[in-house]
Design an enzyme around this catalytic site. Sequence first.
Site, mmCIF file in Angstrom:
data_model
loop_
_atom_site.group_PDB
_atom_site.id
_atom_site.type_symbol
_atom_site.label_atom_id
_atom_site.label_comp_id
_atom_site.label_asym_id
_atom_site.label_seq_id
_atom_site.Cartn_x
_atom_site.Cartn_y
_atom_site.Cartn_z
ATOM 1 N N GLN A 37 -0.754 -65.398 11.734
ATOM 2 C CA GLN A 37 0.407 -65.615 10.850
ATOM 3 C C GLN A 37 0.395 -64.701 9.628
ATOM 4 O OE1 GLN A 37 3.004 -67.323 11.588
ATOM 5 N NE2 GLN A 37 2.258 -68.515 13.331
ATOM 6 N N CYS A 94 5.755 -84.940 19.179
ATOM 7 C CA CYS A 94 6.559 -84.490 20.323
ATOM 8 C C CYS A 94 7.091 -83.060 20.303
ATOM 9 C CB CYS A 94 7.747 -85.407 20.601
ATOM 10 S SG CYS A 94 7.223 -87.066 20.934
HETATM 11 N N1 PLP Z 1 -3.151 -68.694 15.860
HETATM 12 C C1 PLP Z 1 -2.134 -69.053 15.058
HETATM 13 C C2 PLP Z 1 -2.392 -69.279 13.609
HETATM 14 C C3 PLP Z 1 -0.853 -69.203 15.592
HETATM 15 O O1 PLP Z 1 0.153 -69.564 14.787
HETATM 16 C C4 PLP Z 1 -0.652 -68.986 16.971
HETATM 17 C C5 PLP Z 1 0.675 -69.201 17.570
HETATM 18 O O2 PLP Z 1 1.477 -69.959 17.071
HETATM 19 C C6 PLP Z 1 -1.746 -68.598 17.751
HETATM 20 C C7 PLP Z 1 -2.979 -68.474 17.169
HETATM 21 C C8 PLP Z 1 -1.601 -68.341 19.226
HETATM 22 O O3 PLP Z 1 -0.991 -67.102 19.438
HETATM 23 P P1 PLP Z 1 -0.322 -66.784 20.865
HETATM 24 O O4 PLP Z 1 0.933 -67.593 20.939
HETATM 25 O O5 PLP Z 1 -0.061 -65.300 20.841
HETATM 26 O O6 PLP Z 1 -1.320 -67.165 21.887
#
Ligand code: PLP
Length: 392
Positions: A178, A324
Amino acid sequence: MTTIYLDNNATTRIAPEVPNEMLPYLTDLYGNPSSMHTFGGQLYRRIEEARAKVASFIGAEPGEIIFTSCGTESDNTAIMSAVESHPHKKHVVTTRVEHPAVLNLCRHLARKGYRVTFLPVNSLGQLDMDALLKAVDEDTAVASIMYANNETGVIFPIKEISEILKKRGILFHTDAVQAVGKIPIDLKTLPVDMLTLSGHKIHAPKGVGALYVRKGTRFYPYIIGGHQERGRRAGTENVASIIGLGKACELAEKHLREETTYLKTLTDRLESALLKCCPDVRVNGDINNRLPNTANLSFEYVEGEAILLRLNEYGICASSGSACTSGSLEPSHVLRAMGVPYTAVHGSIRFSLSRYNTEKEIDTVIDLMPGVIRALREMSPYGRQTIACPPE
Ligand code: PLP
């Protein structure tokens, strides 16, 4: 009805420049980058160009970037590499507010007999640094601590954490899915050992990610097979998406500074207006140390899903921290770790913005929200009663 997309921490629109760059590799240039012939082999060079763009964006060397299929794979690779390459160490440190890509892997390791410390956060979502200092010891194989939280946007003090861990010789991985593309990251001055990023959060396609592994870090591959990615991640490369990720990083690098300011202005405009025009609203997370695009608000005495459904009728996309919506029956583990009261967890909404949002869109949301909240409160099952969260 036009869509107002305020769910950019879930996924982002692909930048229009990105598919243009990818298209030849989805049509005419379909060779295998590992082939000896020029038709395939020329793609190897294109992949290396994309690698250089990703590296440049985060202050890394191209050789320190491994392409993966997503953020989840990068997170899993980093943590499993750390434990595999330090087989005598049986302790892993992480936090209670990680994404499931880290949290559930750490729970899996705990079931396999590892000692796992899940560090707490305070009511603002800030990491308990004393708990970190107490947790790490010579048995710690890795600390995996996220850069910025996907639900609240709260940024952890990664520089301070990385320096503490470096001094103690503890391997440090950060999930920066993020943070990348929203705040500047320079790995030349930040001593993290491994860092995760994901394409679809930075206007590249889904199904591509990267793992930064600092030169000299012991590494054990997670996907074992062919020699791709210098033996660090087997499997024929997702050429078009890798090229798309490279382009997205190039664009983000060029515009990061003005985008950060733009996003903060829009997010603050939305948040302060909603705080002013809706009663019983609270902000979740440290507003002074937060991603510029994320606002997590709790509308007391209303169900988050009900708000989302109403907003959906107007074409407005956001997400909630209550049950949910993410396919889970549990309310947000992040807000619960912060001790947010039960009714506030259930009434929480995350707005997450991108460079493609406009002031006009934000004003539309500001105009609609008070009516939505008022109508829902009139039929709230909770009444006006704050309920503490049940214990986890
Ligand atoms: N780490 C964080 C902080 C995330 O917000 C996300 C996805 O929302 C992920 C890992 C996973 O990433 P990906 O959807 O590319 O597997």
